[in-house]
Structure formats: structure tokens, C-alpha cells
Design an enzyme around this catalytic site. Structure first.
Site, PDB file in Angstrom:
ATOM      1  N   ARG A 339       0.858  -1.172   0.000  1.00 13.70           N
ATOM      2  CA  ARG A 339       0.000   0.000   0.000  1.00 13.70           C
ATOM      3  C   ARG A 339       0.900   1.230   0.000  1.00 13.70           C
ATOM      4  O   ARG A 339       2.038   1.179   0.480  1.00 13.70           O
ATOM      5  CB  ARG A 339      -0.918   0.016   1.216  1.00 13.70           C
ATOM      6  CG  ARG A 339      -1.860  -1.179   1.319  1.00 13.70           C
ATOM      7  CD  ARG A 339      -2.711  -1.099   2.577  1.00 13.70           C
ATOM      8  NE  ARG A 339      -3.640  -2.224   2.676  1.00 13.70           N
ATOM      9  CZ  ARG A 339      -3.395  -3.348   3.320  1.00 13.70           C
ATOM     10  NH1 ARG A 339      -2.225  -3.515   3.941  1.00 13.70           N
ATOM     11  NH2 ARG A 339      -4.290  -4.321   3.366  1.00 13.70           N
ATOM     12  N   LYS A 364      -2.189  -1.841   7.602  1.00 14.55           N
ATOM     13  CA  LYS A 364      -3.624  -1.610   7.781  1.00 14.55           C
ATOM     14  C   LYS A 364      -4.168  -2.535   8.855  1.00 14.55           C
ATOM     15  O   LYS A 364      -3.860  -3.725   8.885  1.00 14.55           O
ATOM     16  CB  LYS A 364      -4.363  -1.856   6.457  1.00 14.55           C
ATOM     17  CG  LYS A 364      -5.828  -1.485   6.494  1.00 14.55           C
ATOM     18  CD  LYS A 364      -6.464  -1.655   5.132  1.00 14.55           C
ATOM     19  CE  LYS A 364      -7.934  -1.269   5.156  1.00 14.55           C
ATOM     20  NZ  LYS A 364      -8.564  -1.417   3.825  1.00 14.55           N
ATOM     21  N   HIS A 428      -2.317   2.496  -6.311  1.00 13.48           N
ATOM     22  CA  HIS A 428      -2.820   1.262  -5.691  1.00 13.48           C
ATOM     23  C   HIS A 428      -3.003   0.154  -6.719  1.00 13.48           C
ATOM     24  O   HIS A 428      -3.032  -1.036  -6.355  1.00 13.48           O
ATOM     25  CB  HIS A 428      -4.144   1.537  -4.979  1.00 13.48           C
ATOM     26  CG  HIS A 428      -4.493   0.528  -3.931  1.00 13.48           C
ATOM     27  ND1 HIS A 428      -3.770   0.386  -2.760  1.00 13.48           N
ATOM     28  CD2 HIS A 428      -5.475  -0.419  -3.875  1.00 13.48           C
ATOM     29  CE1 HIS A 428      -4.294  -0.576  -2.025  1.00 13.48           C
ATOM     30  NE2 HIS A 428      -5.330  -1.094  -2.684  1.00 13.48           N
ATOM     31  N   ARG A 431      -0.406  -2.536  -6.594  1.00 12.67           N
ATOM     32  CA  ARG A 431      -0.650  -3.610  -5.616  1.00 12.67           C
ATOM     33  C   ARG A 431      -1.599  -4.648  -6.211  1.00 12.67           C
ATOM     34  O   ARG A 431      -1.371  -5.852  -6.065  1.00 12.67           O
ATOM     35  CB  ARG A 431      -1.229  -2.996  -4.341  1.00 12.67           C
ATOM     36  CG  ARG A 431      -1.661  -3.999  -3.268  1.00 12.67           C
ATOM     37  CD  ARG A 431      -2.111  -3.235  -2.023  1.00 12.67           C
ATOM     38  NE  ARG A 431      -2.935  -4.030  -1.133  1.00 12.67           N
ATOM     39  CZ  ARG A 431      -2.468  -4.792  -0.157  1.00 12.67           C
ATOM     40  NH1 ARG A 431      -1.164  -4.893   0.036  1.00 12.67           N
ATOM     41  NH2 ARG A 431      -3.288  -5.468   0.626  1.00 12.67           N
ATOM     42  N   HIS A 454      -4.043  -9.664   3.918  1.00 10.99           N
ATOM     43  CA  HIS A 454      -5.495  -9.805   3.985  1.00 10.99           C
ATOM     44  C   HIS A 454      -5.885 -10.721   5.142  1.00 10.99           C
ATOM     45  O   HIS A 454      -5.283 -11.779   5.328  1.00 10.99           O
ATOM     46  CB  HIS A 454      -6.050 -10.384   2.681  1.00 10.99           C
ATOM     47  CG  HIS A 454      -5.976  -9.440   1.527  1.00 10.99           C
ATOM     48  ND1 HIS A 454      -6.024  -9.859   0.204  1.00 10.99           N
ATOM     49  CD2 HIS A 454      -5.873  -8.083   1.478  1.00 10.99           C
ATOM     50  CE1 HIS A 454      -5.939  -8.813  -0.591  1.00 10.99           C
ATOM     51  NE2 HIS A 454      -5.846  -7.726   0.155  1.00 10.99           N
ATOM     52  N   TYR A 463      -9.084 -11.490  -6.968  1.00  5.90           N
ATOM     53  CA  TYR A 463      -8.141 -11.332  -8.070  1.00  5.90           C
ATOM     54  C   TYR A 463      -8.269 -12.455  -9.099  1.00  5.90           C
ATOM     55  O   TYR A 463      -7.764 -12.333 -10.216  1.00  5.90           O
ATOM     56  CB  TYR A 463      -6.710 -11.242  -7.543  1.00  5.90           C
ATOM     57  CG  TYR A 463      -6.470 -10.004  -6.715  1.00  5.90           C
ATOM     58  CD1 TYR A 463      -6.437  -8.748  -7.322  1.00  5.90           C
ATOM     59  CD2 TYR A 463      -6.324 -10.079  -5.339  1.00  5.90           C
ATOM     60  CE1 TYR A 463      -6.243  -7.600  -6.573  1.00  5.90           C
ATOM     61  CE2 TYR A 463      -6.131  -8.932  -4.578  1.00  5.90           C
ATOM     62  CZ  TYR A 463      -6.099  -7.700  -5.193  1.00  5.90           C
ATOM     63  OH  TYR A 463      -5.926  -6.570  -4.457  1.00  5.90           O
TER      64      TYR A 463
END
Length: 484
Positions: A339, A364, A428, A431, A454, A463
């Protein structure tokens, strides 16, 4: 400074103190008060003994005078005065203790820490510092130490506002620089609380509710962006009910407000959910109401596929970035799936060359993790380190401190336009491209999840929807038909 009650004076004892081969005056408090500590620190030659848990001072008549000035009406044992050859009836001159304005002073130590000093007459301020991650209290020096980063500065401003005083060095590091779009500056928050201020003044009862909500969010250490959003939405909610306290607003009124605000402002599904979350957070975290207090319908969040670049577009983007530092940043973001906030907060020591990995601290959700360090990025990274010599942060701005996210976004857009690639992609997207290209290369989905940080594998599975290899492996039934 002057209203130190006589009853408190009776709880203070002054006696002789032999310490480290010397003779001192020791002061003890039967009932400790933070005002007393502040006054002790104003007396010349003060020391604090962590071993004996007391303040002590030079054994001089000047100290006696200063003690009497700091604590009017203080009773000193006659045995102490006799040993010091002072008159028992000696009256102190005008108070010598200096008046300090109500401020929190922030300086920088040699070890790259923020040193926080404050007048103890506001002891409630000291307790707020424990909200800031990484705090440490130095008992010997009686000051606080905080991590030297912009998040500490943001939280300090949110806690102390106009009372915060930075040294010129720190102001230079964090204040906005002239130079506009390409500046490497870090935006310094305005000296006020982080919450949104409505255009009309809220009544005192709503100000009190807003303050309680802000402090609860700080205690839970929510991110700055989440706090700002929650307080913004909650302040608008309160301003909708100027004559009613928050605790008296009914569930039906909450529901009506959400419907009204979504219609009036045409909010997206995500914003609508955020409004509901902000209101729920106040009632459940501050007022401790049950979760079943009210029922508000939640909109279904639409599934948006991420914008990605092809491998050739990524190569074109790097070729269109001649600046070594800028190219190194973009290559690292793409090669490790970072990120933009994680890239600017990287420290030099977070690059683990021997293990071929990168340590991501406080990502995050306040989670640490490791991600991959690509072999092809190493020559560029080594060249960058040799040329720029960063000290703390891997990518530093012109005035020190972490590099600006806005600057990365700016030079990315310029490189994207020069390369002539998809104008809808952002930083972004690098990523997203890392995850998609890793899937195309046959990498394990679980490993990609770990690299991206994640919590849920379902987040990583999206994805699969944009993986070109997954689409190529699917044949259309039309191809099985004989159309000749």
C-alpha cells in the site's frame, strides 16, 4: 498557581536526606498531588530518586525559600532549620516560582524520539499520552517519550490542539513546504482537534458527546482516517437534533435521519454504511447500549473489480520514470504488493536483504507482516541507498521525515501519462497488479494473502476474477460448435 490549599500543605513533609555521600533536603507527600510535582520541578537543582520515590534538593537556605514560595504555609521541622542554622520564624519573600503558560512542549532527543514535557498542573493531559502507541515515561527525567513519526504528531494535535508547542526543528520537518505539486513535504495537521467542526456551533451537550466519542476512539487506537470519518458523520448527526440529547434520540429517529441524509446527499453504499457505523459506535462504545437498540437496513456493497496493469504496462511505467528515487518507490510497491502508506513508512532496517523479504510494520489494521523482496529490485535499491543515504525512513522527504504520499501520487500520474497507459490506474493499481500477476504465475493463493496482509482469503480471491490465465483456461461453448 496560587490556590494550593492549606490542607494539602499539611500532607507535605520536608526532612534531611543523605544520598550518594551528600546531604539534601527531601520532600514527601502523604497524599500525592500532581500540582506538587509541577511546583517541585520549578525549584533550581531539583532531582527525583526513583529508588527512594522522592524529590530532593540542595540543602541550602535558597531551597528553603523556594519551597516556602512554592508551597505557601509549608511547615518545616525545627530540627531541619536548626541544623541549617536558619531561623524558624523566617518568612519567605515573594514567590520565586515562575508562571508557565499552559502548553505541551515537544522536542527531539538524540535517539530520534519525541520528548514531551508539560506542566503537571494539568495532570489530565498526562493520562491522555497513554493513548498514543509506543509511549514511554522516563521516571528519572520525568518526561514522556513517543515515536518520532507523523502519526504521533497528528495524535498530539488531536489531544492538545492549540496548547501544543513544537521546536523549530520539528516544525521544519512536518510543516508544509512551498513548491506545490512536487513537494516532498508532510502535511502538518492544523492545531486543533481532529474532529470535524460543523458550520453552526453545536450546543454544549452535543460538544460533550462529541468529545466523549473522540476520546473513546482514541482509547481504542482507531486510525486517524477512521476517527476523522466517524467524528465527521457523528457531528452532522448531532447537528440534526439541536434540541435533543444523544441519549434521548430514538431508534426510529436514527433510521429517519439515515434515510434523510442519504437522499439529500446522494451517498454511495459505502458512505451509507459508514454513517451507520459511526452512529452505532457512539451508542455501543460510549453509551454502552445493546447492539439490538435499532434496526437500520444495510445497503449491499457493489462488487468492483480492481484496475490492473499488464506486465508490459508496468515495464512502460518504470521506463517512463527517469528519477532513481521515484523508480525505486514504484518498483518496490509493485514487487512487494505494498500500500502507498506502507511504502512511505518503510524504515531502512525493514529491508531484510539476507532473508529476501521486507518487514511491514503497523500496516492496515495495525498488523505487522513480511512480504517478498524481489531479486530484480535489489540493484535499483542498492543504487538508491548509495546515492541518497537515507537515515531513518527508506524514502525521506527533502526536509527529513517520511516521504509524502501526495508526492508519490503526483509523479505516478506524470509517469503514467508519459507512458500512455490506462489513465484510470492509480498507485494502488500496482498492488492489484502484483496480486494478479502472481496468480497468473501459479503462486499459491494463501502465500499471496500473507504477502498482501489480507485477513480473509475471500478478499484475495477477487483477483481470480481479473486473472488473464484463469480466463484463458475457460473455453466458450461456441468454440465447440461447427459453424461452417
Amino acid at each position: 498557581m496560587s490556590n494550593f490549599s492549606a490542607s494539602k500543605e499539611a500532607n507535605i513533609q520536608v526532612r534531611l536526606f543523605h544520598h550518594r555521600g551528600g546531604k539534601y533536603l527531601r520532600i514527601d507527600f502523604k497524599q500525592y498531588d500532581s500540582n506538587a510535582k509541577y511546583r517541585c520541578k520549578q525549584i533550581e537543582g531539583y532531582r527525583y530518586s526513583a529508588t527512594h520515590s522522592c524529590w530532593y534538593f540542595p540543602c541550602t537556605s535558597g531551597t528553603i525559600t523556594a519551597l516556602r514560595s512554592a508551597f505557601p504555609g509549608l511547615s518545616i521541622a525545627s530540627s531541619v532549620l536548626e541544623e541549617m542554622n536558619l531561623e524558624i520564624s523566617e518568612t519567605p519573600p515573594a514567590p520565586a516560582i515562575r508562571e508557565e503558560k499552559m502548553a505541551v512542549w515537544v522536542s527531539r532527543t538524540a535517539g530520534r524520539k519525541f520528548k514531551i514535557e508539560m506542566p503537571e498542573v494539568r495532570s489530565d493531559w498526562a493520562s491522555k499520552l497513554e493513548i498514543i502507541p509506543g509511549w514511554h515515561f522516563d521516571t528519572a527525567g520525568q518526561f514522556w517519550l513517543l515515536p518520532d513519526n507523523k502519526e504521533s504528531i497528528r495524535l498530539l494535535f488531536s489531544l492538545f490542539g492549540q496548547h501544543l508547542e513544537l521546536t523549530p526543528e520539528i516544525q521544519a520537518d512536518f510543516a508544509p513546504r512551498s513548491g506545490g505539486r512536487g513537494s516532498d513535504s508532510i502535511s502538518l495537521p492544523k492545531p486543533q482537534r481532529v474532529r470535524w467542526r460543523p458550520s453552526t456551533t453545536l450546543p454544549p451537550m452535543h460538544e460533550k458527546a462529541l468529545l466523549a466519542f473522540e476520546e473513546q476512539l482514541l482509547i481504542e487506537r482507531m486510525s486517524y482516517a477512521t476517527m476523522k470519518s466517524y467524528l465527521n458523520h457523528f457531528a452532522r448527526f448531532l447537528s440534526h437534533f439541536p434540541q435533543r440529547e444523544a441519549k434521548d434520540i430514538s431508534p426510529d429517529q436514527i433510521r429517519d435521519y439515515v434515510i434523510h441524509i442519504v437522499k439529500a446527499r446522494d451517498y454511495s453504499a459505502s458512505s451509507q454504511n459508514q454513517i451507520i457505523n459511526a452512529i452505532k459506535a457512539y451508542y455501543e462504545k460510549v453509551l454502552k447500549y445493546q447492539r439490538q437498540l435499532y434496526k437500520v437496513s444495510r445497503p449491499k456493497k457493489p462488487l468492483r473489480l480492481p484496475s490492473i496493469l499488464t506486465r508490459e504496462e508496468v515495464r512502460q511505467l518504470f521506463d517512463a520514470t527517469p528519477n532513481l528515487k521515484h523508480r525505486c518507490i514504484l518498483m518496490l510497491i509493485y514487487s512487494a504488493g505494498l500500500r502507498i502508506s506502507e511504502a512511505v513508512n518503510l524504515r531502512v532496517r525493514d529491508i531484510k536483504k539476507s532473508r529476501k523479504c521486507i518487514f511491514i510494520r503497523d500496516g492496515k489494521g495495525s498488523k505487522d507482516r513480511y512480504t517478498v523482496l524481489a531479486n530484480n529490485v535489489m540493484p535499483v535499491l542498492d543504487q538508491y541507498l548509495k546515492q541518497y543515504h537515507p537515515k531513518l525512513y527508506l524514502f525521506e522527504g527533502q526536509s527529513g521525515g517520511a516521504y509524502s504520499k501526495r508526492s508519490i501520487q503526483a509523479f505516478f500520474c506524470r509517469a503514467r501519462d508519459r507512458a500512455g497507459i490506462n489513465p484510470d490506474v492509480t498507485v494502488h493499481s500496482l498492488r492489484h497488479s502484483f496480486a494478479t500477476h502472481s496468480l497468473d504465475a501459479g503462486e499459491n493463493l494463501r502465500y499471496i494473502q500473507e504477502a498482501l496482509g489480507h485477513n480473509d482469503i475471500k478478499t484475495t480471491e477477487r483477483y481470480l476474477h481479473v486473472s488473464s490465465d484463469a480466463l484463458r483456461s475457460l473455453s466458450s461453448p461456441l468454440d465447440d460448435m461447427d459453424l461452417s
